[in-house]
Scaffold this active site. Sequence first.
Site, PDB file in Angstrom:
ATOM      1  N   LYS A 249     -10.753  -0.718  10.361  1.00  0.00           N
ATOM      2  CA  LYS A 249     -10.770  -1.990   9.408  1.00  0.00           C
ATOM      3  C   LYS A 249     -11.397  -2.904  10.230  1.00  0.00           C
ATOM      4  O   LYS A 249     -11.576  -4.196   9.833  1.00  0.00           O
ATOM      5  CB  LYS A 249      -9.474  -2.013   8.698  1.00  0.00           C
ATOM      6  CG  LYS A 249      -9.460  -1.210   7.712  1.00  0.00           C
ATOM      7  CD  LYS A 249      -8.083  -1.561   6.767  1.00  0.00           C
ATOM      8  CE  LYS A 249      -7.355  -0.186   6.079  1.00  0.00           C
ATOM      9  NZ  LYS A 249      -8.179   0.111   4.750  1.00  0.00           N
TER      10      LYS A 249
ATOM     11  N   ASP B 108       2.866  -4.612   8.125  1.00  0.00           N
ATOM     12  CA  ASP B 108       1.802  -3.597   7.962  1.00  0.00           C
ATOM     13  C   ASP B 108       0.552  -4.808   7.948  1.00  0.00           C
ATOM     14  O   ASP B 108       0.295  -5.350   7.231  1.00  0.00           O
ATOM     15  CB  ASP B 108       1.755  -3.090   6.421  1.00  0.00           C
ATOM     16  CG  ASP B 108       0.400  -2.455   6.146  1.00  0.00           C
ATOM     17  OD1 ASP B 108      -0.553  -2.303   7.073  1.00  0.00           O
ATOM     18  OD2 ASP B 108       0.382  -1.832   4.892  1.00  0.00           O
TER      19      ASP B 108
ATOM     20  N   CYS C  94      -4.685   2.386  -3.816  1.00  0.00           N
ATOM     21  CA  CYS C  94      -3.582   2.877  -3.120  1.00  0.00           C
ATOM     22  C   CYS C  94      -2.262   1.972  -3.559  1.00  0.00           C
ATOM     23  O   CYS C  94      -1.524   1.759  -2.272  1.00  0.00           O
ATOM     24  CB  CYS C  94      -3.782   3.104  -1.666  1.00  0.00           C
ATOM     25  SG  CYS C  94      -4.918   4.348  -1.383  1.00  0.00           S
TER      26      CYS C  94
ATOM     27  N   GLN D 127      -4.563  -5.324   6.915  1.00  0.00           N
ATOM     28  CA  GLN D 127      -5.518  -5.880   6.365  1.00  0.00           C
ATOM     29  C   GLN D 127      -5.777  -7.648   7.009  1.00  0.00           C
ATOM     30  O   GLN D 127      -6.526  -8.493   6.627  1.00  0.00           O
ATOM     31  CB  GLN D 127      -5.462  -6.175   4.923  1.00  0.00           C
ATOM     32  CG  GLN D 127      -5.715  -5.083   3.852  1.00  0.00           C
ATOM     33  CD  GLN D 127      -7.125  -4.469   3.890  1.00  0.00           C
ATOM     34  OE1 GLN D 127      -7.931  -5.358   4.386  1.00  0.00           O
ATOM     35  NE2 GLN D 127      -7.277  -3.276   3.610  1.00  0.00           N
TER      36      GLN D 127
ATOM     37  N   HIS E 197       1.000  -1.330   0.100  1.00  0.00           N
ATOM     38  CA  HIS E 197      -0.077   0.017  -0.057  1.00  0.00           C
ATOM     39  C   HIS E 197       0.873   1.168   0.041  1.00  0.00           C
ATOM     40  O   HIS E 197       2.054   1.198   0.555  1.00  0.00           O
ATOM     41  CB  HIS E 197      -0.812  -0.072   1.378  1.00  0.00           C
ATOM     42  CG  HIS E 197      -2.127   0.756   1.281  1.00  0.00           C
ATOM     43  ND1 HIS E 197      -1.582   2.256   1.797  1.00  0.00           N
ATOM     44  CD2 HIS E 197      -3.227   1.048   1.016  1.00  0.00           C
ATOM     45  CE1 HIS E 197      -2.881   2.800   1.781  1.00  0.00           C
ATOM     46  NE2 HIS E 197      -4.029   2.175   1.365  1.00  0.00           N
TER      47      HIS E 197
HETATM   48  C1  PLP Z   1      -2.370  -3.082   3.527  1.00  0.00           C
HETATM   49  C2  PLP Z   1      -2.891  -1.657   3.856  1.00  0.00           C
HETATM   50  N1  PLP Z   1      -1.804  -0.768   4.286  1.00  0.00           N
HETATM   51  C3  PLP Z   1      -2.187   0.381   4.883  1.00  0.00           C
HETATM   52  C4  PLP Z   1      -3.544   0.978   5.109  1.00  0.00           C
HETATM   53  C5  PLP Z   1      -3.643   2.290   5.462  1.00  0.00           C
HETATM   54  O1  PLP Z   1      -4.790   2.358   6.319  1.00  0.00           O
HETATM   55  P1  PLP Z   1      -5.259   3.685   6.859  1.00  0.00           P
HETATM   56  O2  PLP Z   1      -5.684   4.376   5.804  1.00  0.00           O
HETATM   57  O3  PLP Z   1      -6.312   3.313   7.990  1.00  0.00           O
HETATM   58  O4  PLP Z   1      -3.927   4.360   7.543  1.00  0.00           O
HETATM   59  C6  PLP Z   1      -4.443   0.208   4.272  1.00  0.00           C
HETATM   60  C7  PLP Z   1      -5.782   0.802   4.006  1.00  0.00           C
HETATM   61  O5  PLP Z   1      -6.170   1.008   3.033  1.00  0.00           O
HETATM   62  C8  PLP Z   1      -4.133  -1.015   3.609  1.00  0.00           C
HETATM   63  O6  PLP Z   1      -4.966  -1.860   3.013  1.00  0.00           O
END
Ligand code: PLP
Lengths: 147, 405
Positions: free
Chosen positions: B220, B194, B360, B197, B117
């Site tokens: 999430k 990270d 993203c 998910q 991401h």
């Molecule tokens: C794999 C992953 N990392 C990071 C994020 C970032 O999450 P947040 O927007 O809640 O900071 C997301 C969310 O879309 C994600 O799917």
Amino acid sequence: MSLKSIYGEILNEHNLRPMNKRELKDPTFTLEGKNPTCGDDIILQLKVNEEGIIEDGGFTGSGCAISQASADIMLDLIIGEKKERALELASKFMGMIKGEASEEDIEELDEAGILKDISHMPARVKCAVLGWHTLEEIFKEEDQKGF
Amino acid sequence: MSKSPYKKDFPIFENSSCIYLDSAATAQRPRQVIDAEREFNERLNANPLRGLYDLSMKATEAYESSREAVASFINAEKSEEIIFTRNATEGLNLLAYSYGLNFLSEEDEILTSVKEHHSNMLPWQMVAKKTGAKLRYLELSEDGSISEEELELKLTDRTRIVALLQVSNVLGSTEPIEKIVKLAHKKGAVVVVDGAQSVPHMKVDVRELDVDFLVFSGHKMMAPLGIGVLYGKKKLLSKMPPFLRGGEMIESVSLGGASFAELPHKFEAGTVNAQGAYGLKAAISYIEGIGFDKIREIEDGLCEMIFDGLSKLPYVHIQGSKDPYKHNGIVSFTIDGVHPHDIASILDGDGIAVRAGHHCAEPLMNYLGVQSTARASLYLYNDEEDVRAFLEKVKNVRRWLGLES
Ligand SMILES: Cc1ncc(COP(=O)(O)O)c(C=O)c1O
């Protein structure tokens, strides 16, 4: 309010069989327009003569049905028109997208009028205006160069 | 199990007929979480960690009990290893600024992957640029996984940070974090996971995995927006300087400088989101009440149904593994001749919420050779009725655009 009503015959026709999707041989102007949120990407070309009349136009690139059809419809409207008239239509189109256009304005925009409900769907507005925005940019750049 | 027994816990489904298939973007919130936030606001609210009076102490207690709930949820050794953030993105930036910028230099390497991401990519790009460290990307095998050979090739004695997602928000694939951690530790690198998910969908045990850092977002996993978590091993967090400076994170301040508070407060500058943390505690207890085995069973069953349904449509293509059990409830797909944004708009017209775009993860999209995809993602409150409606409407998408279906 959904956008489904926009997806009808007119949009589909311009998306599936865009008459103006082609590369011009000797364009006066070429400009790329991008919509970074969804990767829509068009290259708009115009051939403008000395009197400022848009003799021909075309676009290439890829994108969603809305951006493709909108660009095709736009070219139908502006080919054969003077630059000033094209910009006037662009400003009416932008007005329509903001939900500020009058019935007459929308009438003038002809087939482009099918996109008026997109104002309810901010995420797709950029798709609808991509071609028109690129058109405005072309002439803005031209003005800055002082033609 | 045609209709989900959990749906009734989620007021949004009483107020909206939306068929919600975008939980990977943000999950819906059960009444238990909404009530916890209300309880905080109606009974416990004061500025936590500051006051010397009853209410403030109650607020502090609510906040700190949430920290303990998180610690036990991911099996951290100590609750001071839990830092509350706004979201996963903030956790990753905290690490980049506080760890990356301070402990890396030109000779060092950061290893991440092309499937990250943007939140786990841009902070490291910044660190690489500012410190001169080299940023290397793990590439993917045919099936979207990271092979051991690729890992052994790119992981070097110079690697200081390995930053990887556990579950991909596009492919739904799971990385073998435990194995990666072992290899990385042998080279002396720290591992940042990270878990945005993964944590909502599977047991993530930081001690079993032996990860050095883990980040995730509350929203999430059915907690409120605006609360997230950074876990870090105490010995690492202790040597890191603060990320943000100001109130609540100091021991003493003079005009010449300051000495900083102990963990975890050193990393929680300013007034904290205590009601959000309290909501996260309720979300954890909601998840634990159902159990990850059950959650997995629901998601896998529905995912299989989606795979079966979509595989009957020759013009639909699913990204990633052919095995629905390897998707963690995330199905990214394309439809021949239809731009993903049009898919989402047409499904929206049928009351179905899916995401479309590059999610993203632009480099991953390039890697997969697509500009964007549509994505349906599941959570425990989805049911067969949702999936049936989705499959029924997907069949009509091409027709709406004047194509043959
Ligand atoms: C794999 C992953 N990392 C990071 C994020 C970032 O999450 P947040 O927007 O809640 O900071 C997301 C969310 O879309 C994600 O799917």
